[in-house]
Design a protein around this motif. Structure first.
Motif, PDB file in Angstrom:
ATOM      1  N   SER A 107      16.286   1.230  27.071  1.00 24.72           N
ATOM      2  CA  SER A 107      17.285   0.270  28.042  1.00 24.72           C
ATOM      3  C   SER A 107      18.619   0.465  27.629  1.00 24.72           C
ATOM      4  O   SER A 107      19.563   0.599  28.548  1.00 24.72           O
ATOM      5  N   GLN A 108      18.934   0.462  26.381  1.00 25.80           N
ATOM      6  CA  GLN A 108      20.525   0.672  25.870  1.00 25.80           C
ATOM      7  C   GLN A 108      20.908   1.736  26.217  1.00 25.80           C
ATOM      8  O   GLN A 108      22.220   2.271  26.550  1.00 25.80           O
ATOM      9  N   VAL A 109      19.911   3.221  25.917  1.00 22.82           N
ATOM     10  CA  VAL A 109      20.500   4.418  26.231  1.00 22.82           C
ATOM     11  C   VAL A 109      20.405   4.760  27.493  1.00 22.82           C
ATOM     12  O   VAL A 109      21.469   5.394  27.943  1.00 22.82           O
ATOM     13  N   HIS A 110      19.584   4.588  28.342  1.00 27.00           N
ATOM     14  CA  HIS A 110      19.414   4.987  29.772  1.00 27.00           C
ATOM     15  C   HIS A 110      19.989   4.228  30.886  1.00 27.00           C
ATOM     16  O   HIS A 110      20.106   4.551  32.059  1.00 27.00           O
ATOM     17  N   GLN A 111      19.933   2.880  30.567  1.00 23.16           N
ATOM     18  CA  GLN A 111      20.469   1.863  31.500  1.00 23.16           C
ATOM     19  C   GLN A 111      19.762   1.879  32.664  1.00 23.16           C
ATOM     20  O   GLN A 111      20.530   2.031  33.898  1.00 23.16           O
ATOM     21  N   PRO A 112      18.591   1.538  32.810  1.00 29.77           N
ATOM     22  CA  PRO A 112      17.937   1.667  33.979  1.00 29.77           C
ATOM     23  C   PRO A 112      18.294   0.534  35.169  1.00 29.77           C
ATOM     24  O   PRO A 112      18.698  -0.462  34.430  1.00 29.77           O
ATOM     25  N   SER A 113      17.895   0.594  36.324  1.00 28.99           N
ATOM     26  CA  SER A 113      18.425  -0.186  37.252  1.00 28.99           C
ATOM     27  C   SER A 113      17.255  -1.480  37.322  1.00 28.99           C
ATOM     28  O   SER A 113      17.522  -2.616  37.440  1.00 28.99           O
ATOM     29  N   LEU A 114      15.855  -1.205  36.772  1.00 33.98           N
ATOM     30  CA  LEU A 114      15.031  -2.135  36.773  1.00 33.98           C
ATOM     31  C   LEU A 114      14.025  -1.729  35.747  1.00 33.98           C
ATOM     32  O   LEU A 114      13.746  -0.435  35.443  1.00 33.98           O
ATOM     33  N   ILE A 115      13.278  -2.772  34.946  1.00 27.50           N
ATOM     34  CA  ILE A 115      12.394  -2.384  33.858  1.00 27.50           C
ATOM     35  C   ILE A 115      11.069  -3.036  34.175  1.00 27.50           C
ATOM     36  O   ILE A 115      11.162  -4.272  34.484  1.00 27.50           O
ATOM     37  N   ILE A 116       9.953  -2.277  34.419  1.00 26.17           N
ATOM     38  CA  ILE A 116       8.634  -3.129  34.480  1.00 26.17           C
ATOM     39  C   ILE A 116       8.086  -3.202  33.131  1.00 26.17           C
ATOM     40  O   ILE A 116       7.819  -2.050  32.395  1.00 26.17           O
ATOM     41  N   LEU A 117       7.942  -4.384  32.716  1.00 23.05           N
ATOM     42  CA  LEU A 117       7.741  -4.714  31.213  1.00 23.05           C
ATOM     43  C   LEU A 117       6.233  -5.411  31.191  1.00 23.05           C
ATOM     44  O   LEU A 117       6.060  -6.635  31.857  1.00 23.05           O
ATOM     45  N   ASP A 118       5.370  -4.862  30.558  1.00 16.91           N
ATOM     46  CA  ASP A 118       4.043  -5.385  30.179  1.00 16.91           C
ATOM     47  C   ASP A 118       4.288  -6.511  29.145  1.00 16.91           C
ATOM     48  O   ASP A 118       4.899  -6.326  28.419  1.00 16.91           O
ATOM     49  N   TRP A 119       3.308  -7.544  29.384  1.00 21.04           N
ATOM     50  CA  TRP A 119       3.450  -8.604  28.567  1.00 21.04           C
ATOM     51  C   TRP A 119       2.738  -8.290  27.118  1.00 21.04           C
ATOM     52  O   TRP A 119       3.470  -8.676  25.954  1.00 21.04           O
ATOM     53  N   MET A 120       1.676  -7.679  27.167  1.00 24.93           N
ATOM     54  CA  MET A 120       0.932  -7.375  25.661  1.00 24.93           C
ATOM     55  C   MET A 120       1.440  -5.870  25.434  1.00 24.93           C
ATOM     56  O   MET A 120       0.710  -4.968  26.020  1.00 24.93           O
ATOM     57  N   LEU A 121       2.200  -5.880  24.318  1.00 24.92           N
ATOM     58  CA  LEU A 121       2.680  -4.338  23.940  1.00 24.92           C
ATOM     59  C   LEU A 121       2.515  -4.136  22.402  1.00 24.92           C
ATOM     60  O   LEU A 121       2.458  -5.473  21.530  1.00 24.92           O
ATOM     61  N   PRO A 122       2.197  -3.254  21.735  1.00 21.47           N
ATOM     62  CA  PRO A 122       2.201  -3.225  20.249  1.00 21.47           C
ATOM     63  C   PRO A 122       3.628  -3.302  19.746  1.00 21.47           C
ATOM     64  O   PRO A 122       4.605  -3.316  20.438  1.00 21.47           O
TER      65      PRO A 122
END
Length: 235
Positions: free
Chosen positions: A42-57
């Motif tokens: 997110s910091q490097v590529h600065q996307p317009s939108l993030i689809i973020l899963d709740w459960m992650l490692p």
């Protein structure tokens, strides 16, 4: 240039399906498998939108969302939280960390695309505007995406998420106007929003914590019983 979407999903099959779906719709996609890498990308590529899963490692989606919102810089992506959890309590937690919307698994491809387009249309609408709203204690500059509060002859920048900024700008655009939850949902998320109108309450509560001296007895954002909210800044 296509808008960039970061897909944060540790299930390879779901990630591949989501990426193929969105690329067919004309979006550029990046993929991350864990929360820490999502924050980095997110910091490097600065996307317009993030689809973020709740459960992650590593760190989960809630913690990743919180860290992304705290990143230095002016870029502030929209965040769509994916979760297999269906209870309203869990959804409220997700939104309270700074997510703009949520989608419960399993979801339909059409609904995912509609949610993504609804969020990204908000940024396009903002880019088309050139406006500064002012009241006695607040200023919102839509061009610079800056919100400030004036207290005791001191001007302080407000640290707001994208949704909180949009909500405050909406209130300041017509001080004293009563806004229904339904209208605020349409104004902020578009008329193809699939969630519940009460999502507005969560964001109002978060905004009150940042601008009110006592959020339990708000001076600025008033509740209109049976309808929604209005903004009052009368000194």
């Amino acid at each position: 240039m296509p808008q960039t979407i970061l897909i944060v999903e540790d299930d390879a099959e779901i990630a591949r399906f989501t990426q193929q779906l969105l690329e067919k719709e004309g979006f550029a996609c990046l993929h991350s498998r864990d929360g820490l890498d999502a924050v980095r990308q997110s910091q490097v590529h600065q996307p317009s939108l993030i689809i973020l899963d709740w459960m992650l490692p590593g760190i989960d989606g809630l913690e990743a969302c919180t860290r992304i919102r705290k990143l230095a810089g002016t870029h502030d992506p929209y965040i769509l939280m994916l979760t297999a959890k269906g209870e309203e309590f869990d959804r409220v937690i997700g939104l309270s960390t700074g997510a703009d919307d949520y989608l419960v698994k399993p979801f339909s491809p059409m609904e995912l695309v509609a949610r993504v387009r609804a969020l990204l249309r908000r940024s396009l609408r903002q880019e088309a505007q050139s406006q500064v709203y002012r009241t006695l204690h607040f200023t919102v500059d839509l061009d610079r995406h800056v919100a400030t509060q004036q207290i005791h002859n001191t001007t302080e920048d407000l640290d707001l998420t994208t949704t909180e900024f949009d909500l405050l700008a909406t209130f300041l655009s017509h001080p004293g106007r009563a806004w229904s939850r339904a209208y605020l949902v349409e104004k902020l998320w578009g008329n193809d929003f699939f969630g519940e109108e009460r999502v507005v309450d969560t964001h109002v509560a978060r905004l009150r914590k940042k601008i009110e001296l006592d959020p339990s007895q708000p001076q600025f954002i008033k509740t209109v019983v049976g309808m929604g909210y209005k903004f009052a800044d009368e000194g």
